[in-house]
Design a protein around this motif. Structure first.
Motif, PDB file in Angstrom:
ATOM      1  N   LEU A  73      -9.094   1.606   6.605  1.00 53.47           N
ATOM      2  CA  LEU A  73      -8.561   0.840   5.238  1.00 53.47           C
ATOM      3  C   LEU A  73      -9.274  -0.279   4.980  1.00 53.47           C
ATOM      4  O   LEU A  73      -9.538  -1.372   5.512  1.00 53.47           O
ATOM      5  CB  LEU A  73      -7.065   0.385   5.760  1.00 53.47           C
ATOM      6  CG  LEU A  73      -6.282   1.610   6.272  1.00 53.47           C
ATOM      7  CD1 LEU A  73      -4.759   0.956   6.579  1.00 53.47           C
ATOM      8  CD2 LEU A  73      -5.834   2.569   4.884  1.00 53.47           C
ATOM      9  N   ALA A 120      -8.017   1.755  -1.421  1.00 48.96           N
ATOM     10  CA  ALA A 120      -8.292   1.198   0.083  1.00 48.96           C
ATOM     11  C   ALA A 120      -8.905   2.188   0.751  1.00 48.96           C
ATOM     12  O   ALA A 120      -9.565   1.648   1.667  1.00 48.96           O
ATOM     13  CB  ALA A 120      -7.042   0.694   0.499  1.00 48.96           C
ATOM     14  N   GLU A 152      -3.558   0.484  -3.442  1.00 49.86           N
ATOM     15  CA  GLU A 152      -3.028  -0.958  -3.106  1.00 49.86           C
ATOM     16  C   GLU A 152      -2.883  -1.732  -4.284  1.00 49.86           C
ATOM     17  O   GLU A 152      -3.433  -1.413  -5.200  1.00 49.86           O
ATOM     18  CB  GLU A 152      -4.279  -1.582  -2.352  1.00 49.86           C
ATOM     19  CG  GLU A 152      -3.801  -2.759  -1.644  1.00 49.86           C
ATOM     20  CD  GLU A 152      -5.014  -3.471  -0.922  1.00 49.86           C
ATOM     21  OE1 GLU A 152      -5.227  -2.788   0.103  1.00 49.86           O
ATOM     22  OE2 GLU A 152      -5.756  -4.136  -1.364  1.00 49.86           O
ATOM     23  N   ARG A 188       0.886  -1.305   0.101  1.00 48.98           N
ATOM     24  CA  ARG A 188       0.024   0.094  -0.042  1.00 48.98           C
ATOM     25  C   ARG A 188       0.880   1.246  -0.167  1.00 48.98           C
ATOM     26  O   ARG A 188       2.049   1.295   0.551  1.00 48.98           O
ATOM     27  CB  ARG A 188      -1.026  -0.178   1.045  1.00 48.98           C
ATOM     28  CG  ARG A 188      -1.901  -0.852   1.214  1.00 48.98           C
ATOM     29  CD  ARG A 188      -2.506  -0.997   2.515  1.00 48.98           C
ATOM     30  NE  ARG A 188      -4.104  -1.690   2.495  1.00 48.98           N
ATOM     31  CZ  ARG A 188      -4.649  -2.248   3.519  1.00 48.98           C
ATOM     32  NH1 ARG A 188      -4.263  -1.938   4.904  1.00 48.98           N
ATOM     33  NH2 ARG A 188      -5.821  -2.774   3.357  1.00 48.98           N
ATOM     34  N   VAL A 234      -5.372   5.966  -0.132  1.00 49.10           N
ATOM     35  CA  VAL A 234      -4.426   4.810   0.211  1.00 49.10           C
ATOM     36  C   VAL A 234      -4.934   4.139  -0.967  1.00 49.10           C
ATOM     37  O   VAL A 234      -5.747   3.706  -1.327  1.00 49.10           O
ATOM     38  CB  VAL A 234      -4.607   4.069   1.365  1.00 49.10           C
ATOM     39  CG1 VAL A 234      -3.721   2.891   1.629  1.00 49.10           C
ATOM     40  CG2 VAL A 234      -4.404   4.972   2.605  1.00 49.10           C
TER      41      VAL A 234
END
Ligand code: CMP
Length: 143
Positions: free
Chosen positions: A136, A33, A76, A3, A74
């Motif tokens: 997350l 995420a 990923e 991530r 975020v």
């Protein structure tokens, strides 16, 4: 899964570039995420950019990044930390290759539209500054 932390800066938000930037990560094949629109406090900005504390532009950097909302994300996927840096392009937009976010969308080193973590250590540290573990999303989870 790897991530990284990516943030559309106040100039990118004000120029309505969130969709453009999110699209590039989606089209590349990475998974979102977590994401939120947030106005940073001076304390959070100073913590996030603490490695630049001694630089002459630190005050300007903190003042700019707190000047309006940022879009914190975020992303990923396999190799996402390095790949995000490649998608974003060189820090100075005048040196960023065409086809990169900064190469296509920015001209100024301070107002360079987007930030991405530069290493696995930075990614872990920066994600923790902006998101709680429960924010997350886990796409692998059984329903
Ligand atoms: P970023 O990837 O967010 O990480 C640190 C930031 O400092 C960088 O992008 C630039 O926007 C900013 N920066 C670097 N050099 C300068 C400079 N000379 N003047 C103002 N800001 C700078």
């Amino acid at each position: 899964m790897e991530r990284t932390y990516v943030m559309v800066k106040p100039d990118g938000v004000q120029r309505n570039l969130i969709g453009n930037i999110v699209s590039r990560f989606e089209q590349k094949g990475y998974t979102l995420a977590a994401a939120k629109l947030v106005t940073l406090s001076k304390e959070t900005a100073e913590t996030h950019y603490s490695e630049h504390r001694e630089r002459p532009f630190f005050g300007e950097l903190v003042s700019f990044i707190t000047s309006g909302p940022v879009f914190a994300m975020v992303w990923e996927g396999e190799g996402v930390i390095k790949a995000a840096r490649q998608l974003i392009g060189a820090t100075n937009p005048s040196e960023a290759a065409p086809g990169t976010i900064r190469g296509d969308l920015a001209v100024n080193v301070g107002m360079n539209v987007v930030h991405g973590s530069d290493s696995p250590e930075s990614a872990e540290r920066e994600i923790a500054i902006f998101f709680k573990e429960e924010e997350l999303n886990d796409y692998q989870k059984d329903s």
